[in-house]
Write an enzyme that holds these catalytic residues in place. Structure first.
Site, mmCIF file in Angstrom:
data_model
loop_
_atom_site.group_PDB
_atom_site.id
_atom_site.type_symbol
_atom_site.label_atom_id
_atom_site.label_comp_id
_atom_site.label_asym_id
_atom_site.label_seq_id
_atom_site.Cartn_x
_atom_site.Cartn_y
_atom_site.Cartn_z
ATOM 1 N N HIS A 182 0.600 -1.450 0.054
ATOM 2 C CA HIS A 182 -0.175 -0.099 -0.040
ATOM 3 C C HIS A 182 0.890 1.035 -0.025
ATOM 4 O O HIS A 182 0.569 1.963 0.595
ATOM 5 C CB HIS A 182 -1.168 0.158 1.128
ATOM 6 N N HIS B 2 -10.289 1.608 0.738
ATOM 7 C CA HIS B 2 -9.717 0.247 1.727
ATOM 8 C C HIS B 2 -11.106 0.604 2.620
ATOM 9 O O HIS B 2 -10.555 0.111 3.852
ATOM 10 C CB HIS B 2 -8.661 0.851 1.906
ATOM 11 N N GLU C 139 -11.808 -3.548 -2.836
ATOM 12 C CA GLU C 139 -10.322 -2.841 -3.833
ATOM 13 C C GLU C 139 -10.547 -2.763 -4.648
ATOM 14 O O GLU C 139 -9.727 -4.063 -5.196
ATOM 15 C CB GLU C 139 -8.948 -3.162 -2.702
#
Length: 412
Positions: free
Chosen positions: A157, A231, A378
């Site tokens: 991420h 998210h 996601e």
């Protein structure tokens, strides 16, 4: 999807957490009713079943002194609260089949929760690169770039100082149909090891329905890789109501990308048929989550990328405005009657079943979150695409505009 244990290091969040408690702002995190400002109202006159409205209030400061705002977006019987820290969707209140409004996303009641190293990206905007990059390394145009690793041997991420840990600049862009907020962030060349100065805007647009559109745009002054996502953890029965294993999930995908033990794709696109990953028909999430399957064991549940059955087969380069919006997922909770439909311009979707929620985090409703108490959907390009040339490219070059859209529609 959070990484495997041990949890990603977030040392930048641990410094002087007491600073966020100043002025008593955090104690009142959820005390203000929908539409209350505590600051300057920017559009409309509040929620309560009317038309689009927005308001803003202070929500504390980061350890380095940056002020954080909380925006309330209301439209009809839907209310959403968004933080400028990480672009977090803190709460999203929508009615169930009986007309009772309830919060359907997981989060924290105060800023300290989001600053903690234990935050599993609740509601955050993710960048520069959503999902994992193997060994935090990729080569672009003959130059190799090393990123900080924060998920075992890999970068997750965007690294330990990714977009989920930045304060974004917010602008009210509402109109007669929608309460809308545009968030802007400039990421300098070399930020978390990525090349190019990147300018990103993300717009949350809340229409009646409710229908939430998330629109991402970005430009760069040097070649780079980019994969943005959102998210949010969903529980359509209501935040704090227990696990989501009775939720029925349908994914418009006949293939997925298997992973190794560190959750990096092997490069294969495998058929879902005959596996626990077949969600082409609505299936309770808990039906096969404990199957004796190597891939399920690697993820300790579901934490994988599905390859969406798009008319273009996902064989697209980057993300641009010519990409069509297509249905990716339908999630239904029989108890509340709520249904979430996810549509996107992206070629993939990561379904994460909340495997690492372990009872140590206290949510907005005051209860603890345990394994499976929420799930993430996601929309994205595939994990580790910079190192997997057979996957759709995530390269963004000067003169190009990264343009991606995901729509979350909730009905009851």
């Amino acid at each position: 999807m959070p990484g495997q244990l041990p949890r990603p290091s977030r040392t930048t969040r641990r410094r002087a957490l007491a600073a966020v408690l100043g002025a008593g702002l955090l104690a009142a995190a959820l005390a203000a009713p929908a539409g209350a400002t505590g600051g300057d109202g920017r559009h409309g006159g509040g929620g309560g079943g009317g038309g689009p409205s927005t308001s803003v209030e202070p929500f504390g400061t980061t350890p380095d002194g940056a002020a954080v705002e909380r925006w309330t977006l209301s439209n009809g019987d839907t209310t959403m609260r968004v933080l400028t820290y990480g672009g977090v969707i803190q709460t999203l209140e929508v009615p169930d089949a009986a007309g009772e409004a309830g919060n359907v996303v997981l989060g924290f009641a105060d800023l300290a929760g989001y600053l903690s190293e234990d935050d599993p990206y609740f509601g955050s905007l993710i960048g520069r690169y959503g999902n994992r990059i193997a060994e935090g390394r990729f080569t672009l145009d003959g130059t190799t770039y090393q990123l900080p690793v924060n998920d075992g041997p890999n970068t997750l991420h965007g690294g330990p100082g990714g977009f989920s840990e930045r304060v974004w600049t917010a602008t009210d862009v509402s109109d007669r149909d929608a309460a809308a907020l545009q968030l802007r962030l400039v990421s300098e060349d070399g930020d978390e090891g990525f090349p190019g100065t990147l300018t990103t805007t993300v717009t949350y647009r809340l229409e009646a329905g409710p229908r939430l559109t998330v629109h991402y745009q970005a430009t760069t002054d040097a070649p780079t890789v980019l994969n943005l996502t959102q998210h949010t953890y969903w529980n359509l029965a209501g935040e704090g109501s227990g696990d989501v294993y009775d939720h029925e999930l349908q994914l418009d995908a006949s293939g997925y990308t298997p992973v190794d033990e560190t959750l990096i794709p092997t490069g294969e696109v495998a058929p879902v048929e005959g596996t626990p990953f077949d969600f082409r028909e609505p299936t309770p999430i808990g039906a096969r989550i404990r199957a004796a399957d190597e891939q399920v064991l690697f993820g300790q549940g579901y934490d994988h990328n599905w390859v969406l059955d798009r008319t273009d087969d996902g064989a697209r380069e980057g993300s641009d405005s010519e990409d069509a919006l297509a249905q990716a997922a339908v999630l239904h909770d029989p108890a509340s009657g709520r249904t979430l439909t996810v549509s996107t311009t992206e070629p993939g979707i990561q379904f994460y079943s909340g495997n690492f929620l372990d009872g140590t985090l206290v949510g907005t409703g005051g209860g603890v979150y345990r394994q499976g108490d929420g799930l993430a959907l996601e929309t994205q390009h595939f994990p580790d695409s910079p190192n997997q040339p057979q996957f759709p490219s995530t390269v963004l070059r000067p003169g190009e505009v990264y343009d991606s859209t995901t729509v979350f529609q909730i009905t009851s």
